[in-house]
Design a protein around this motif. Structure first.
Motif, PDB file in Angstrom:
ATOM      1  N   TYR A   1      44.621  41.444  51.572  1.00 51.14           N
ATOM      2  CA  TYR A   1      44.455  41.961  49.738  1.00 51.14           C
ATOM      3  C   TYR A   1      44.904  40.360  49.188  1.00 51.14           C
ATOM      4  CZ  TYR A   1      45.555  44.218  45.440  1.00 51.14           C
ATOM      5  OH  TYR A   1      45.415  44.576  44.010  1.00 51.14           O
TER       6      TYR A   1
ATOM      7  N   ARG B   1      48.349  38.240  43.564  1.00 48.60           N
ATOM      8  CA  ARG B   1      47.212  38.908  43.035  1.00 48.60           C
ATOM      9  C   ARG B   1      47.662  40.129  42.354  1.00 48.60           C
ATOM     10  NH1 ARG B   1      42.478  41.936  46.599  1.00 48.60           N
ATOM     11  NH2 ARG B   1      41.463  42.888  44.757  1.00 48.60           N
ATOM     12  N   GLN B   2      47.205  40.399  41.171  1.00 51.95           N
ATOM     13  CA  GLN B   2      47.434  41.728  40.378  1.00 51.95           C
ATOM     14  C   GLN B   2      47.001  42.979  41.379  1.00 51.95           C
ATOM     15  OE1 GLN B   2      49.259  41.710  37.426  1.00 51.95           O
ATOM     16  NE2 GLN B   2      49.245  44.059  37.584  1.00 51.95           N
TER      17      GLN B   2
ATOM     18  N   GLU C   1      45.836  46.380  41.670  1.00 50.74           N
ATOM     19  CA  GLU C   1      44.977  47.282  41.309  1.00 50.74           C
ATOM     20  C   GLU C   1      44.585  48.710  41.896  1.00 50.74           C
ATOM     21  OE1 GLU C   1      41.552  44.820  41.914  1.00 50.74           O
ATOM     22  OE2 GLU C   1      42.298  43.251  40.394  1.00 50.74           O
ATOM     23  N   ARG C   2      44.829  49.682  41.108  1.00 46.65           N
ATOM     24  CA  ARG C   2      44.757  51.081  41.563  1.00 46.65           C
ATOM     25  C   ARG C   2      43.818  51.448  42.874  1.00 46.65           C
ATOM     26  NH1 ARG C   2      47.186  55.518  40.533  1.00 46.65           N
ATOM     27  NH2 ARG C   2      48.356  54.707  38.663  1.00 46.65           N
ATOM     28  N   ASP C   3      42.378  51.111  42.636  1.00 46.27           N
ATOM     29  CA  ASP C   3      41.529  51.171  43.290  1.00 46.27           C
ATOM     30  C   ASP C   3      41.579  50.399  44.728  1.00 46.27           C
ATOM     31  OD1 ASP C   3      40.343  53.161  41.796  1.00 46.27           O
ATOM     32  OD2 ASP C   3      38.760  51.962  40.914  1.00 46.27           O
ATOM     33  N   SER C   4      42.223  49.282  44.423  1.00 49.36           N
ATOM     34  CA  SER C   4      42.158  48.215  45.544  1.00 49.36           C
ATOM     35  C   SER C   4      43.434  48.926  46.632  1.00 49.36           C
ATOM     36  CB  SER C   4      42.217  46.840  45.166  1.00 49.36           C
ATOM     37  OG  SER C   4      41.099  46.693  44.520  1.00 49.36           O
TER      38      SER C   4
ATOM     39  N   LEU D   1      52.420  50.928  42.309  1.00 48.80           N
ATOM     40  CA  LEU D   1      51.954  50.370  40.853  1.00 48.80           C
ATOM     41  C   LEU D   1      53.064  50.742  39.590  1.00 48.80           C
ATOM     42  CD1 LEU D   1      48.233  51.702  40.592  1.00 48.80           C
ATOM     43  CD2 LEU D   1      49.027  49.257  40.947  1.00 48.80           C
TER      44      LEU D   1
END
Length: 358
Positions: free
Chosen positions: A271, A335-336, A338-341, A327
């Motif tokens: 990720y 890396r921020q 992200e919900r989907d990731s 989250l």
């Protein structure tokens, strides 16, 4: 000059470390140095007999044992042990075992400020950190405090010789996770970078040898050395996405600690890969692989470690809950999140699929 050399902060935590075969014989001497007279020896239930043997080495002191340590350091277990500590007016703690026992000792030290002697029998590495994770009400909460650091750590290679290859594998990859994440922590520094790379090389080289021959003393020595360095890495810098994922999963679903770290590590690294090309380049060299996240996934398979959250007992419907927990209070990460990731990451980890860079 690289950016990391321009400005950094390095925290060095005090601890006396004795390393080598047979070093447990020095536990009485170390207790003398700390002036301990009334000691509580801690362990998990399966290691109760071994803890009694440690007590015998402290025979000139008043000793009592508490063999109720369990995974994730539940607050109610700490409170039960604290009752014993107070009842016997203990002036010191000796933790014999892996992360569960050492976690209990540290939780007690947080509440009492008693000195600790840690005797690790796995490769958890938590004995070298000022970090404590405690479980309460279905959540695992972490904190940092110098009060939880053991004053003395005794690394005796002989105590790891009977550690089953399966537990050696997950314990060792759990340790590797500490070092890998230290390479891209928000407060990384060049000292910890060197420790981390040395630790990853030692542990990743030792684990397949232990899997092939669990009595390989050289491999056991390298693994314990690597675990020590991995713990120092975790104790010196902050945590990122990998640890957040593992804390969320462990606290919400009571998943086994080291096994969860083993499953998540390749996916968390994949990720973050696009955000830390310099780290990936160094890991390629250390792991002798073009794709470090795949190399770690394959290492787990090679040593017989679990590679899916499903195998650890996580329900598939828990993926959404875990995503929300990550989250809701994310750790600093290159890396921020992200919900989907994150959801896709967890689905692959649940199914035991190889990691992909999202």
């Amino acid at each position: 000059m690289s950016d990391i050399l321009r400005t950094f902060v390095y925290n060095q935590h005090p601890a006396r470390v004795t390393f080598g075969r047979g070093s447990i014989a020095r536990v009485g001497e170390e207790a003398d140095k700390l002036g301990l007279k009334r000691v509580i020896v801690l362990s998990t239930p399966p290691q109760a007999a071994a803890a009694e043997q440690v007590s015998k080495q402290l025979a000139d002191r008043r000793t009592h044992t508490f063999s109720g340590a369990v995974m994730h350091t539940p607050v109610e277990v700490t409170e039960a042990a604290l009752t014993l500590v107070r009842e016997h007016r203990a002036d010191g703690l000796v933790a014999f075992g892996g992360g569960s026992t050492i976690g209990l000792s540290r939780a007690l030290a947080l509440r009492t400020d008693l000195p600790q002697i840690a005797i690790p029998t796995t490769y958890a590495g938590s004995e070298m950190t000022p970090i404590l994770g405690e479980a309460a009400a279905g959540r695992k909460v972490t904190l940092r405090s110098p009060k939880v650091l053991p004053e003395v750590v005794i690394y005796d290679v002989d105590l790891t010789m009977s550690l089953p290859p399966s537990l050696s594998a997950t314990s060792g990859i759990n340790a590797i996770a500490h070092a890998v994440e230290a390479l891209y922590a928000e407060d990384r520094n060049p000292v910890v970078d060197h420790l981390a790379l040395d630790a990853i090389a030692a542990m990743s080289g030792a684990l397949p040898r232990i899997s092939a021959d669990s009595l390989d003393q050289g491999a056991r020595t390298e693994a314990l050395y690597g675990a020590w360095l991995c713990g120092m890495c975790l104790g010196s810098v902050g945590m990122a996405l990998h640890h957040k994922l593992c804390h969320a999963l462990g606290g919400a679903f009571d998943l086994p600690h080291a096994e969860t770290h083993t499953v998540i590590l390749p996916h968390a690294l994949a990720y973050n890969a696009s955000a830390v090309p310099d780290v990936i380049a160094r890991l390629k060299t250390v792991l002798a692989a073009d794709n470090p996240s795949h190399a770690l996934f394959e290492l787990a398979g090679r040593v017989g470690a679990p590679r899916s959250l499903e195998a650890l007992g996580m329900p598939i419907e828990g993926i959404e809950k875990a995503t929300n927990l990550v989250l809701s209070s994310p750790y600093a990460n290159p890396r921020q999140p992200e919900r989907d990731s994150i959801r896709r990451l967890l689905h692959r980890a649940y199914s035991g699929l190889p990691p992909v860079s999202d």
